[in-house]
Design an enzyme around this catalytic site. Structure first.
Site, PDB file in Angstrom:
ATOM      1  N   HIS A 115       0.832  -1.202   0.000  1.00  0.00           N
ATOM      2  CA  HIS A 115       0.000   0.000   0.000  1.00  0.00           C
ATOM      3  C   HIS A 115       0.876   1.265   0.000  1.00  0.00           C
ATOM      4  O   HIS A 115       0.641   2.196  -0.772  1.00  0.00           O
ATOM      5  CB  HIS A 115      -0.925  -0.023   1.222  1.00  0.00           C
ATOM      6  N   GLU A 116       1.902   1.278   0.832  1.00  0.00           N
ATOM      7  CA  GLU A 116       2.790   2.453   0.900  1.00  0.00           C
ATOM      8  C   GLU A 116       3.579   2.617  -0.403  1.00  0.00           C
ATOM      9  O   GLU A 116       3.789   3.734  -0.879  1.00  0.00           O
ATOM     10  CB  GLU A 116       3.747   2.339   2.095  1.00  0.00           C
ATOM     11  N   HIS A 142       1.560   4.390  -2.848  1.00  0.00           N
ATOM     12  CA  HIS A 142       1.538   5.844  -2.645  1.00  0.00           C
ATOM     13  C   HIS A 142       2.742   6.499  -3.326  1.00  0.00           C
ATOM     14  O   HIS A 142       2.645   7.599  -3.863  1.00  0.00           O
ATOM     15  CB  HIS A 142       1.559   6.186  -1.153  1.00  0.00           C
ATOM     16  N   GLU A 168      -6.565   6.708  -1.365  1.00  0.00           N
ATOM     17  CA  GLU A 168      -6.420   5.487  -0.564  1.00  0.00           C
ATOM     18  C   GLU A 168      -6.946   4.265  -1.318  1.00  0.00           C
ATOM     19  O   GLU A 168      -6.313   3.206  -1.327  1.00  0.00           O
ATOM     20  CB  GLU A 168      -7.140   5.637   0.777  1.00  0.00           C
TER      21      GLU A 168
HETATM   22 ZN   LIG Z   1      -2.539   5.106   2.399  1.00  0.00          ZN
END
Ligand SMILES: [Zn+2]
Length: 369
Positions: A233-234, A237, A286
């Site tokens: 997830h990071e 980003h 997100e």
């Molecule tokens: Zn996030």
């Protein structure tokens, strides 16, 4: 019939502020009288040009035996009268002075318009930014050269180091690096992975590929796949430049200016480190990071089930309190996000994943104090 014209005469025999004067043409001779002063100047020796701001006045000057004299014709009607009796060469000079005046005027008007535009531009840009902050931030982010993004990462890391101790050796640091490397194979970014010696369940990613996982998060993960879910997830980003866009948005116009001056790295990094750990992304960002993260896990041959499992666990543990993890920053939507993730995983082609070959017990114990 000789037309008289009035103006203001300046010269050696006159007061510094000049004197009201009356003039007339006598053939090729200009005769000017101001009080007791009477002057005569041949047309061939006259110099005629525009004077004053915008060249709205005409100045007729000549050299007399006792010095330089100048007659200023202030009004358009005086110029007409002066011109009416003037010999041809003078009339030509006068016409030229008038043209010059008009050109100057046009240039000045354009100058004012440009100046007005320059003065207004920051406000226009600000308005555009406030109306379209996301669009503008994305636009700027897409124009940040990779080396500037890498530099932002370096500067941010340097600032993070001043605020928290980073664990760079040992089982936890190695585990994060090993899993991170699998998730980012072939990326355009040079990733650097760190474990922060902090108890919070948190993780963040800086532009250019600096990812920091808090020790508290690793202790809270039951399997390496759960850690992999957070890292994926990071990573998303970073790949989607969310942190960079967020920082640019936070900087507002300064980011545009910094980009124009080619100094975005220093400007962004200064502000970024301060709020990186609390940076909130939009719900869309997100959700986007969830999608991208999920695909990265599958592509790396890592079971994606750890991702929703860990977030679900965290959402429950947080119990509605302010989430410490960026992944839960859109807290009210997190249940919905977990559901979306589970649905997407279920839709994947049936496939078994090798468990990550990490001694997870040893990793967690290395962080216990
Ligand atoms: Zn996030």
């Amino acid at each position: 019939m000789t037309a008289h014209f009035s103006g203001r005469l300046f010269g050696p025999a006159l007061p510094g502020t000049g004197m009201a004067a009356s003039g007339r043409w006598e053939g090729d001779m200009l005769r000017v009288a101001a009080g007791a002063v009477e002057l005569a100047a041949p047309a061939a020796e006259l110099r005629i040009d525009g004077a004053g701001f915008n060249a709205e006045r005409v100045r007729v000057s000549w050299q007399s035996a006792d010095g330089a004299y100048a007659l200023f014709l202030e009004q358009p009607s005086e110029r007409v009268a002066f011109n009416a009796g003037a010999p041809a060469p003078v009339a030509l000079q006068l016409a030229a002075a008038g043209r010059k005046g008009r050109c100057t005027e046009a240039r000045l008007r354009l100058g004012w318009a440009l100046l007005g535009l320059f003065l207004l531009l920051p406000f226009l840009a600000l308005a555009a930014f406030l109306w379209q902050a996301d669009t503008v931030a994305t636009w700027v982010a897409e124009r940040v050269p990779p080396e500037q993004e890498a530099r932002i990462g370096e500067l941010t890391l340097a600032q993070v180091r001043t605020r928290m101790h980073l664990i760079e050796t040992g089982p936890a640091a190695e585990a994060v690096r090993t899993v991170g490397a699998r998730l980012t194979a072939g990326s355009r970014y040079r990733y650097r992975w760190y474990v922060a010696d902090r108890p919070e369940v948190n993780a963040f990613a800086a532009p250019g590929g600096v990812v920091v996982v808090f020790a508290g998060l690793i202790r809270a993960a039951d399997t390496p796949e759960e850690l992999a879910g957070v890292l994926a997830h990071e990573t998303a980003h970073v790949e989607l430049r969310h942190s960079l866009k967020g920082a640019i948005k936070g900087l507002g116009l300064r980011a545009l200016l910094a980009l124009a001056l080619g100094d975005l790295a220093n400007t962004v990094a200064g502000d970024l480190a301060a709020d990186l750990t609390e940076m909130k992304f939009s719900r869309d960002a997100e959700a986007e990071a969830d999608q991208e993260g999920l695909q990265r896990l599958v592509a790396a041959g890592i079971s994606p089930h750890g991702m929703p499992a860990f977030f679900d666990k965290l959402a429950k543990a947080e119990g509605g309190a302010a989430p410490a993890l960026s992944i839960l920053s859109t807290h009210p939507a997190s249940a919905e996000r977990m559901e979306t993730l589970r649905r997407e995983i279920a839709a994947l082609p049936a496939r078994s994943f090798e468990p990550l070959a990490l001694d997870w017990v040893a990793v967690r114990e290395s962080l216990v104090k």
